[in-house]
Design a protein around this motif. Structure first.
Motif, mmCIF file in Angstrom:
data_model
loop_
_atom_site.group_PDB
_atom_site.id
_atom_site.type_symbol
_atom_site.label_atom_id
_atom_site.label_comp_id
_atom_site.label_asym_id
_atom_site.label_seq_id
_atom_site.Cartn_x
_atom_site.Cartn_y
_atom_site.Cartn_z
ATOM 1 N N GLY A 18 25.603 24.136 -16.714
ATOM 2 C CA GLY A 18 26.311 24.719 -17.838
ATOM 3 C C GLY A 18 25.411 25.620 -18.659
ATOM 4 N N ALA A 19 26.000 26.268 -19.654
ATOM 5 C CA ALA A 19 25.254 27.232 -20.466
ATOM 6 C C ALA A 19 24.073 26.590 -21.186
ATOM 7 C CB ALA A 19 26.197 27.896 -21.473
ATOM 8 N N THR A 20 24.260 25.391 -21.705
ATOM 9 C CA THR A 20 23.156 24.685 -22.372
ATOM 10 C C THR A 20 22.289 23.960 -21.360
ATOM 11 O OG1 THR A 20 24.481 24.390 -24.383
ATOM 12 C CG2 THR A 20 22.562 22.958 -24.107
ATOM 13 N N GLY A 21 22.910 23.361 -20.355
ATOM 14 C CA GLY A 21 22.154 22.609 -19.362
ATOM 15 C C GLY A 21 21.101 23.422 -18.650
ATOM 16 N N ARG A 22 21.415 24.680 -18.346
ATOM 17 C CA ARG A 22 20.424 25.533 -17.687
ATOM 18 C C ARG A 22 19.195 25.743 -18.572
ATOM 19 N NH1 ARG A 22 21.623 28.172 -12.998
ATOM 20 N NH2 ARG A 22 23.748 27.950 -12.215
ATOM 21 N N HIS A 23 19.408 25.857 -19.869
ATOM 22 C CA HIS A 23 18.269 25.983 -20.791
ATOM 23 C C HIS A 23 17.452 24.691 -20.825
ATOM 24 C CE1 HIS A 23 18.890 29.934 -22.571
ATOM 25 N NE2 HIS A 23 20.180 29.670 -22.723
ATOM 26 N N VAL A 24 18.123 23.551 -20.764
ATOM 27 C CA VAL A 24 17.405 22.276 -20.747
ATOM 28 C C VAL A 24 16.533 22.188 -19.505
ATOM 29 C CG1 VAL A 24 17.641 19.764 -20.645
ATOM 30 C CG2 VAL A 24 19.183 21.094 -22.106
ATOM 31 N N GLY A 80 30.032 19.366 -20.753
ATOM 32 C CA GLY A 80 31.034 19.996 -21.605
ATOM 33 C C GLY A 80 32.303 20.215 -20.818
ATOM 34 N N GLY A 81 33.440 20.133 -21.489
ATOM 35 C CA GLY A 81 34.715 20.272 -20.799
ATOM 36 C C GLY A 81 35.183 21.708 -20.717
ATOM 37 N N ALA A 82 36.377 21.884 -20.169
ATOM 38 C CA ALA A 82 36.973 23.207 -20.053
ATOM 39 C C ALA A 82 37.262 23.786 -21.423
ATOM 40 C CB ALA A 82 38.260 23.116 -19.241
ATOM 41 N N ASP A 83 37.246 25.126 -21.509
ATOM 42 C CA ASP A 83 37.482 25.784 -22.788
ATOM 43 C C ASP A 83 38.891 25.541 -23.305
ATOM 44 O OD1 ASP A 83 34.932 26.796 -22.911
ATOM 45 O OD2 ASP A 83 35.445 28.677 -21.920
ATOM 46 N N LYS A 84 39.851 25.402 -22.392
ATOM 47 C CA LYS A 84 41.240 25.220 -22.799
ATOM 48 C C LYS A 84 41.853 24.057 -22.037
ATOM 49 C CE LYS A 84 42.046 30.116 -23.910
ATOM 50 N NZ LYS A 84 42.887 31.319 -23.634
ATOM 51 N N GLY A 85 42.807 23.402 -22.690
ATOM 52 C CA GLY A 85 43.524 22.318 -22.046
ATOM 53 C C GLY A 85 42.823 20.979 -22.174
ATOM 54 N N ARG A 188 21.563 28.111 -27.977
ATOM 55 C CA ARG A 188 21.453 27.120 -26.911
ATOM 56 C C ARG A 188 19.999 26.899 -26.477
ATOM 57 N NH1 ARG A 188 26.573 26.100 -24.810
ATOM 58 N NH2 ARG A 188 28.169 27.652 -25.358
ATOM 59 N N ALA A 189 19.200 27.954 -26.492
ATOM 60 C CA ALA A 189 17.800 27.813 -26.082
ATOM 61 C C ALA A 189 17.037 26.932 -27.062
ATOM 62 C CB ALA A 189 17.145 29.185 -25.970
ATOM 63 N N ASP A 190 17.285 27.109 -28.365
ATOM 64 C CA ASP A 190 16.626 26.263 -29.356
ATOM 65 C C ASP A 190 17.164 24.840 -29.299
ATOM 66 O OD1 ASP A 190 14.816 28.127 -30.620
ATOM 67 O OD2 ASP A 190 16.562 29.097 -31.497
ATOM 68 N N LEU A 191 18.452 24.688 -29.059
ATOM 69 C CA LEU A 191 19.023 23.353 -28.889
ATOM 70 C C LEU A 191 18.377 22.643 -27.701
ATOM 71 C CD1 LEU A 191 21.091 21.110 -29.378
ATOM 72 C CD2 LEU A 191 22.748 22.474 -28.082
ATOM 73 N N ALA A 192 18.196 23.357 -26.598
ATOM 74 C CA ALA A 192 17.546 22.766 -25.423
ATOM 75 C C ALA A 192 16.132 22.315 -25.744
ATOM 76 C CB ALA A 192 17.538 23.768 -24.275
ATOM 77 N N ALA A 193 15.411 23.120 -26.517
ATOM 78 C CA ALA A 193 14.050 22.735 -26.911
ATOM 79 C C ALA A 193 14.061 21.438 -27.712
ATOM 80 C CB ALA A 193 13.413 23.859 -27.718
ATOM 81 N N PHE A 194 15.049 21.302 -28.597
ATOM 82 C CA PHE A 194 15.164 20.078 -29.382
ATOM 83 C C PHE A 194 15.465 18.882 -28.488
ATOM 84 C CE2 PHE A 194 17.884 17.035 -31.646
ATOM 85 C CZ PHE A 194 17.004 16.623 -32.636
ATOM 86 N N LEU A 195 16.352 19.050 -27.521
ATOM 87 C CA LEU A 195 16.690 17.954 -26.614
ATOM 88 C C LEU A 195 15.467 17.504 -25.819
ATOM 89 C CD1 LEU A 195 20.116 19.293 -25.279
ATOM 90 C CD2 LEU A 195 19.773 17.427 -26.907
ATOM 91 N N VAL A 196 14.678 18.446 -25.350
ATOM 92 C CA VAL A 196 13.472 18.086 -24.603
ATOM 93 C C VAL A 196 12.420 17.494 -25.538
ATOM 94 C CG1 VAL A 196 11.643 18.933 -23.083
ATOM 95 C CG2 VAL A 196 13.973 19.805 -22.824
ATOM 96 N N ASP A 197 12.311 18.029 -26.751
ATOM 97 C CA ASP A 197 11.426 17.420 -27.753
ATOM 98 C C ASP A 197 11.758 15.936 -27.923
ATOM 99 O OD1 ASP A 197 10.168 19.822 -28.301
ATOM 100 O OD2 ASP A 197 11.191 20.168 -30.205
ATOM 101 N N GLU A 198 13.044 15.647 -28.059
ATOM 102 C CA GLU A 198 13.473 14.266 -28.286
ATOM 103 C C GLU A 198 13.205 13.399 -27.057
ATOM 104 O OE1 GLU A 198 15.005 11.064 -30.472
ATOM 105 O OE2 GLU A 198 14.284 13.039 -31.095
ATOM 106 N N ALA A 199 13.302 13.984 -25.878
ATOM 107 C CA ALA A 199 12.970 13.237 -24.664
ATOM 108 C C ALA A 199 11.487 12.913 -24.608
ATOM 109 C CB ALA A 199 13.381 14.040 -23.433
#
Length: 213
Positions: A18-24, A80-85, A188-199
């Protein structure tokens, strides 16, 4: 934010394509960690040192996760789920992850949720706006979170505001009581950095950090 750590870890990333997962995935690899990327189809990522792909075609497939997770230090969910539905991707995926993690003895789970769910689903302008636009995805996260908090795992549920795709700024604010405004966002790139920081260094065990630029 740190550029390296003294002890490298093995991180399993759910929602890796996903868009965020690839950054992670890319952030963790840049820091020298080994990454297990759960993907729907083999060959999604270019062969890279430190990266292992594991096919996980259905988020309800517990057995595939159980085979993939032995030796993992931390599971990071960027599902993450689908954008619609209607969607249950986050709920179903986390249900599978919790079962698999318990089966193989992996204790640490960091899951991406969203500001505006459960007790933050209030009458603020931000919450009203996000529910007006992506209510189905928010419902999915509302049913996901209790599965995590009841799991007995060492969990962190990250609740960002609106996500953007701009390049990493390298600066963000995080905290459990951080004010989120209608205009709040984080890349998303900064969010990924935070997720890895927390890991790497848990600061928000059994907590709900928010993050914004």
């Amino acid at each position: 934010m740190r550029q390296d750590v003294s002890q490298k870890k093995t991180l399993a990333v759910l929602g890796a394509t996903g868009a965020t997962g690839r950054h992670v995935v890319s952030t963790a690899l840049q820091r020298g960690h080994h990454v297990i990327a759960l993907v729907r189809r083999a060959g999604t990522f270019e062969p890279t040192e430190g990266l292992s792909e594991v096919t996980w075609p259905e988020v309800t497939d517990v057995s595939a996760l159980t085979r993939a997770l032995p030796g993992t230090n931390v599971v990071i969910s960027a599902l993450g789920g689908a954008d619609k539905g209607p969607t249950t991707v986050c709920t179903d995926g986390i249900r599978s992850a919790v079962t698999a993690m318990k089966a193989v003895g992996v204790a640490r789970l960091i899951a991406l949720s969203a500001h505006g769910v459960l007790e933050t689903h209030d009458k603020s302008l931000y919450s009203l706006a996000v529910w007006a636009n992506v209510a189905e995805r928010m419902r999915d996260k509302e049913t996901m979170e209790p599965l995590i908090t009841a799991s007995g795992l060492k969990w962190t549920i990250v609740r960002p505001p609106k996500l953007s795709d701009h390049d990493a700024i390298g600066k963000y604010r995080a905290g459990t009581n951080l004010p989120i405004r209608l205009w709040s966002s984080v890349g998303r790139a900064d969010l990924a950095a935070f997720l890895v920081d927390e890991a790497e260094t848990p600061r928000y065990a059994c907590a709900y950090p928010r993050i914004t630029r």
